[in-house]
Design an enzyme around this catalytic site. Structure first.
Site, PDB file in Angstrom:
ATOM      1  N   TYR A  70       0.818  -1.211   0.000  1.00  0.00           N
ATOM      2  CA  TYR A  70       0.000   0.000   0.000  1.00  0.00           C
ATOM      3  C   TYR A  70       0.855   1.266   0.000  1.00  0.00           C
ATOM      4  O   TYR A  70       0.468   2.268  -0.598  1.00  0.00           O
ATOM      5  CB  TYR A  70      -1.013  -0.013   1.158  1.00  0.00           C
ATOM      6  CG  TYR A  70      -2.235  -0.835   0.786  1.00  0.00           C
ATOM      7  CD1 TYR A  70      -3.208  -0.318  -0.054  1.00  0.00           C
ATOM      8  CD2 TYR A  70      -2.367  -2.147   1.221  1.00  0.00           C
ATOM      9  CE1 TYR A  70      -4.303  -1.077  -0.444  1.00  0.00           C
ATOM     10  CE2 TYR A  70      -3.459  -2.917   0.847  1.00  0.00           C
ATOM     11  CZ  TYR A  70      -4.426  -2.370   0.010  1.00  0.00           C
ATOM     12  OH  TYR A  70      -5.502  -3.126  -0.384  1.00  0.00           O
ATOM     13  N   ASP A 107      -8.400   5.976  -4.978  1.00  0.00           N
ATOM     14  CA  ASP A 107      -7.363   6.995  -5.196  1.00  0.00           C
ATOM     15  C   ASP A 107      -7.827   8.432  -4.950  1.00  0.00           C
ATOM     16  O   ASP A 107      -6.996   9.352  -4.892  1.00  0.00           O
ATOM     17  CB  ASP A 107      -6.761   6.861  -6.607  1.00  0.00           C
ATOM     18  CG  ASP A 107      -7.801   6.873  -7.724  1.00  0.00           C
ATOM     19  OD1 ASP A 107      -8.838   7.536  -7.573  1.00  0.00           O
ATOM     20  OD2 ASP A 107      -7.571   6.205  -8.754  1.00  0.00           O
ATOM     21  N   HIS A 122     -15.178   1.235  -1.990  1.00  0.00           N
ATOM     22  CA  HIS A 122     -14.060   0.428  -1.481  1.00  0.00           C
ATOM     23  C   HIS A 122     -13.103   1.231  -0.601  1.00  0.00           C
ATOM     24  O   HIS A 122     -11.947   0.857  -0.443  1.00  0.00           O
ATOM     25  CB  HIS A 122     -13.299  -0.221  -2.650  1.00  0.00           C
ATOM     26  CG  HIS A 122     -14.089  -1.283  -3.356  1.00  0.00           C
ATOM     27  ND1 HIS A 122     -13.722  -1.837  -4.572  1.00  0.00           N
ATOM     28  CD2 HIS A 122     -15.238  -1.918  -3.009  1.00  0.00           C
ATOM     29  CE1 HIS A 122     -14.620  -2.750  -4.933  1.00  0.00           C
ATOM     30  NE2 HIS A 122     -15.551  -2.813  -4.010  1.00  0.00           N
ATOM     31  N   GLY A 191     -14.751   1.805 -17.101  1.00  0.00           N
ATOM     32  CA  GLY A 191     -13.475   1.259 -16.636  1.00  0.00           C
ATOM     33  C   GLY A 191     -13.598   0.225 -15.541  1.00  0.00           C
ATOM     34  O   GLY A 191     -12.736   0.133 -14.682  1.00  0.00           O
ATOM     35  N   SER A 193     -14.425  -4.006 -14.785  1.00  0.00           N
ATOM     36  CA  SER A 193     -14.593  -5.317 -15.414  1.00  0.00           C
ATOM     37  C   SER A 193     -15.930  -5.950 -15.038  1.00  0.00           C
ATOM     38  O   SER A 193     -16.297  -6.980 -15.594  1.00  0.00           O
ATOM     39  CB  SER A 193     -13.436  -6.222 -15.004  1.00  0.00           C
ATOM     40  OG  SER A 193     -13.311  -6.238 -13.594  1.00  0.00           O
ATOM     41  N   PRO A 218     -12.163  -0.209 -23.128  1.00  0.00           N
ATOM     42  CA  PRO A 218     -11.493  -0.666 -24.356  1.00  0.00           C
ATOM     43  C   PRO A 218     -11.681  -2.157 -24.591  1.00  0.00           C
ATOM     44  O   PRO A 218     -11.498  -2.644 -25.708  1.00  0.00           O
ATOM     45  CB  PRO A 218     -10.015  -0.338 -24.123  1.00  0.00           C
ATOM     46  CG  PRO A 218      -9.872   0.081 -22.713  1.00  0.00           C
ATOM     47  CD  PRO A 218     -11.221   0.270 -22.106  1.00  0.00           C
ATOM     48  N   ALA A 219     -12.056  -2.897 -23.540  1.00  0.00           N
ATOM     49  CA  ALA A 219     -12.228  -4.350 -23.683  1.00  0.00           C
ATOM     50  C   ALA A 219     -13.677  -4.732 -23.423  1.00  0.00           C
ATOM     51  O   ALA A 219     -14.412  -4.016 -22.741  1.00  0.00           O
ATOM     52  CB  ALA A 219     -11.319  -5.070 -22.692  1.00  0.00           C
ATOM     53  N   ALA A 235     -11.434   5.797 -21.403  1.00  0.00           N
ATOM     54  CA  ALA A 235     -12.269   6.809 -20.749  1.00  0.00           C
ATOM     55  C   ALA A 235     -11.725   8.219 -20.985  1.00  0.00           C
ATOM     56  O   ALA A 235     -12.492   9.166 -21.182  1.00  0.00           O
ATOM     57  CB  ALA A 235     -12.343   6.526 -19.252  1.00  0.00           C
TER      58      ALA A 235
END
Ligand code: OAD
Length: 249
Positions: A70, A107, A122, A191, A193, A218-219, A235
């Site tokens: 971390y 973040d 989270h 962004g 999954s 992108p996926a 994004a």
């Protein structure tokens, strides 16, 4: 900026929306230089999978290793900045009655970019609490050499105030997020999954409501085919282009 062309029905859904809920994941911070969870870790940490570091068991087993992982992630974040994706989202809020940003990221970049109504599912890497009693640590005791540092109230080792695998999500944030999803007339999934629950439940709840839903990634993800619009791209390119397409200036 390269012009991206969007279907007119998508642009008018964005322009006409009043209450918007957005779910974001690690992908929105990828262009800030923060690696996503399911991409390879750096050489330094490549021997460990996040699932083996971000758990209470891992911390019990080796608190120093988890704390240092971390510390490394904190320094990545401290040296990075919100990117055009975070910024475009904060600007879009000015055009809607209400925007709720629901994020799995720890973040704090949405707030740094100017978003005000942010629900952190989270936790946040910049907050620290103790392992045993969840006492918040306002400042770290750096006079001691202990790694991790100790709680000044109870001497329990300190940990980041983030949600680890196997832990409960903060209930207040989770129910506020469910409420925002239940009331929105436009939903974005950006962004992520969509494989980590219960956050992914919110994505599927929005889809089931039948409101306009937009994915930016992108996926392809397990949820891609269920969205009204699934945009394949980064994004940091898609959001500024969408902002420009909806409200040209
Ligand atoms: P993942 O790492 O699972 O997924 C990141 C997603 O971002 C992937 O689908 C990528 O294709 C996509 N992506 C990559 N670059 C992108 C870009 N420039 N623009 C848009 N999308 C991009 O991250 P999350 O879905 O956030 O949980 O993972 C969810 C949770 O699992 C995390 O919050 C964390 C993790 O392990 C905890 O720590 C509890």
């Amino acid at each position: 900026m390269m012009a991206i062309s969007f279907p007119e029905s998508l642009v008018s859904a964005v322009r006409g929306a009043k209450k918007v809920a957005v779910m974001t994941g690690a992908g929105i911070s990828a262009e800030s230089g923060i690696p996503t969870f399911r991409e390879a870790q750096t050489v330094l940490w490549s021997r460990f999978r996040p699932e083996e570091l971000a758990t209470p068991e891992a911390f019990r087993r080796d608190p120093k290793r988890v704390w240092e992982w971390y510390q490394w992630r904190r320094s990545l974040i401290a040296n990075a900045r919100p990117n055009p994706g975070h910024l475009a989202l904060a600007t879009m809020a000015n055009h809607w009655q209400k925007l709720t940003v629901i994020t799995q990221n720890i973040d704090g970049f949405h707030q740094l970019a100017g978003s005000r109504n942010v629900l952190e599912l989270h936790g946040n890497i910049h907050r620290t609490k103790c392992f045993e009693n969840h006492h918040f640590a306002e400042k770290l005791d750096l006079t001691s050499d202990a790694i991790p540092p100790r709680c000044q109230q109870c001497q329990s080792p300190l940990r980041p105030d983030v949600v680890w695998f196997g832990e409960m999500l903060p209930q207040k944030e989770l129910s506020a997020a469910a409420e925002a999803v239940g009331a929105c007339d436009l939903f974005f999934s950006i962004g992520t999954s969509s494989v980590v629950y219960p956050a992914a439940d919110l994505v599927f709840a929005a889809i089931r409501r039948g409101v306009a839903t937009i994915e930016i990634n992108p996926a392809e993800t397990p949820a891609s085919s269920s969205f009204s619009f699934s945009l394949r791209g980064a994004a940091g390119e898609m959001l500024p282009s969408l902002l420009q397409a909806a409200w040209p200036q």
